[in-house]
Design a protein around this motif. Structure first.
Motif, PDB file in Angstrom:
ATOM      1  N   GLU A   1       8.470  -4.971 -35.894  1.00 32.38           N
ATOM      2  CA  GLU A   1       7.140  -4.403 -36.083  1.00 32.38           C
ATOM      3  C   GLU A   1       6.074  -5.465 -36.300  1.00 32.38           C
TER       4      GLU A   1
ATOM      5  N   ARG B   1       3.493  -4.961 -31.996  1.00 35.94           N
ATOM      6  CA  ARG B   1       3.750  -3.653 -31.392  1.00 35.94           C
ATOM      7  C   ARG B   1       2.723  -3.342 -30.310  1.00 35.94           C
TER       8      ARG B   1
ATOM      9  N   TYR C   1       7.643  -1.773 -29.180  1.00 31.64           N
ATOM     10  CA  TYR C   1       7.408  -3.142 -29.640  1.00 31.64           C
ATOM     11  C   TYR C   1       6.892  -4.007 -28.496  1.00 31.64           C
TER      12      TYR C   1
ATOM     13  N   VAL D   1       1.387  -4.890 -38.276  1.00 24.33           N
ATOM     14  CA  VAL D   1       1.793  -4.143 -39.460  1.00 24.33           C
ATOM     15  C   VAL D   1       0.886  -4.521 -40.633  1.00 24.33           C
TER      16      VAL D   1
END
Length: 366
Positions: free
Chosen positions: A127, A130, A150, A166
């Motif tokens: 992550e 992505r 991803y 993230v």
């Protein structure tokens, strides 16, 4: 001021202490500030910060207002040109900010910069980079096919354009954050990082993944991956599609099923339990007698990391090693599945670590 580091804390006092130590080391060459906003923790986090980090600005909430709202609160208090949204269960290297800020200054129309994230065992967290979860991508993800979710056009150590990062680590200009109105407060937790990344890109900025810089994200400390997680995650995806994409009966039904049925099928994970350890190696220049007593063993002392084939727990002493060395050791170990890692933060009487990104880590006091 060049950089404001914003950290949202919720009942992770020990991991926050380690994180703040690494951040303080990383901002030494920079005109910077650290802001910790707390969502009504009950674990004496504030006392720890007041005692050990007098230069940290503390913002106290008296209820848990969620990820988006709390970070927006903190950014309103930030003074620097750049902000870094950072999780409290992370560890960064001493050169993280100088490296990423130099990269940022070389780019025009800069959006968000993300870096390579690994868990407490050195495993790469996909992550870290992505793609935008379009209808097709999200459908595959919900059905268990995650490859297109991803950003696999880049290797984990490469640098290049990536759409989504993230929320554990996001660096961007404060002016860009403000231009897109920060995190969308419809999201309590999960999905807000996807939404922010997407809105920054839609506003005409370019997001970059910088894979040559690595940070540890213990991950399980932020939340357990249980039924509540599944419901919140898929609920966030429902908000995302309602906000950004046309209504689609098939996809709405799929998300409804994921939100209401999958959580019922998910088995709740238990908290991390101590694993079997055959021996301990303390990577340090000194022995800690109280730690030996607590672990009920004679610690093998080495001032360098010597990886072995048996089931060893490596205790990495931040009083001796730099944070860059600690991250490098964990990342570059041969991934012996039997071995594990704990970190001894500076001037503390506890070690901590995590053998799984799915569950909470372990803190051992001595």
């Amino acid at each position: 001021m060049k950089l404001s580091v914003v950290i949202l804390n919720y009942n992770v006092k020990h991991f926050l202490q380690l994180c703040l130590q690494s951040v303080e080391a990383a901002i030494q060459p920079i005109e910077a500030e650290i802001i910790v906003i707390d969502n009504n923790s009950s674990d004496d986090s504030r006392l720890m910060v007041d005692k050990n980090f007098q230069n940290v600005k503390w913002i106290q909430n008296h209820e848990n207002v969620g990820f988006s709202k709390a970070n927006n609160q903190a950014v309103k208090e930030a003074k620097a040109e750049y902000i870094c949204i950072l999780n409290p269960d992370t560890v960064i290297a001493e050169d993280t900010f100088t490296t990423l800020l130099a990269f940022a200054e070389s780019k025009e129309n800069l959006g968000i910069i993300g870096c390579q994230l690994i868990d407490g065992t050195g495993k790469y967290l996909p992550e870290s980079k992505r793609n935008i979860p379009t209808l097709q991508v999200a459908t595959k993800k919900i059905l268990g096919f995650s490859k297109t979710y991803y950003a696999n056009h880049l290797e984990k150590d490469q640098i290049g354009e990536v759409s989504v990062f993230v929320g554990a680590f996001m660096l961007l200009k404060r002016s860009v954050y403000n231009k897109v109105s920060g995190f969308d407060e419809q999201y309590f937790m999960y999905g807000e990082d996807i939404d922010l990344s997407y809105r920054v890109e839609k506003a005409g900025y370019t997001n970059y993944y910088y894979g040559k810089t690595t940070a540890i994200h213990f991950k399980g400390e932020s939340t357990l991956k249980d039924q509540t997680y599944a419901k919140r995650f898929y609920g966030a995806m429902q908000i995302f599609y309602k906000t950004h994409f046309k209504r689609n009966i098939f996809f709405n039904s799929l998300v409804f099923g994921a939100t209401h049925i999958l959580p019922l099928l998910s088995k709740p994970k238990e908290h991390m339990v101590s694993h079997k350890v055959e021996s301990y190696q303390l990577v340090s220049n000194k022995i800690y007698p109280k730690l030996q007593k607590t672990l009920n063993t004679n610690l093998e002392l080495s001032d360098v990391f010597n990886e072995k084939s048996e089931q060893v727990e490596y205790i990495l002493d931040a009083n001796w090693l730099s944070f860059a060395q600690i991250i490098g050791i964990i990342k570059n170990s041969k991934k012996n599945k039997k071995s594990s890692f704990k970190i001894l933060p500076k001037k503390t009487n506890f070690i901590l670590g995590s053998d799984s990104s799915q569950n909470r880590g372990e803190v051992i006091h001595f």
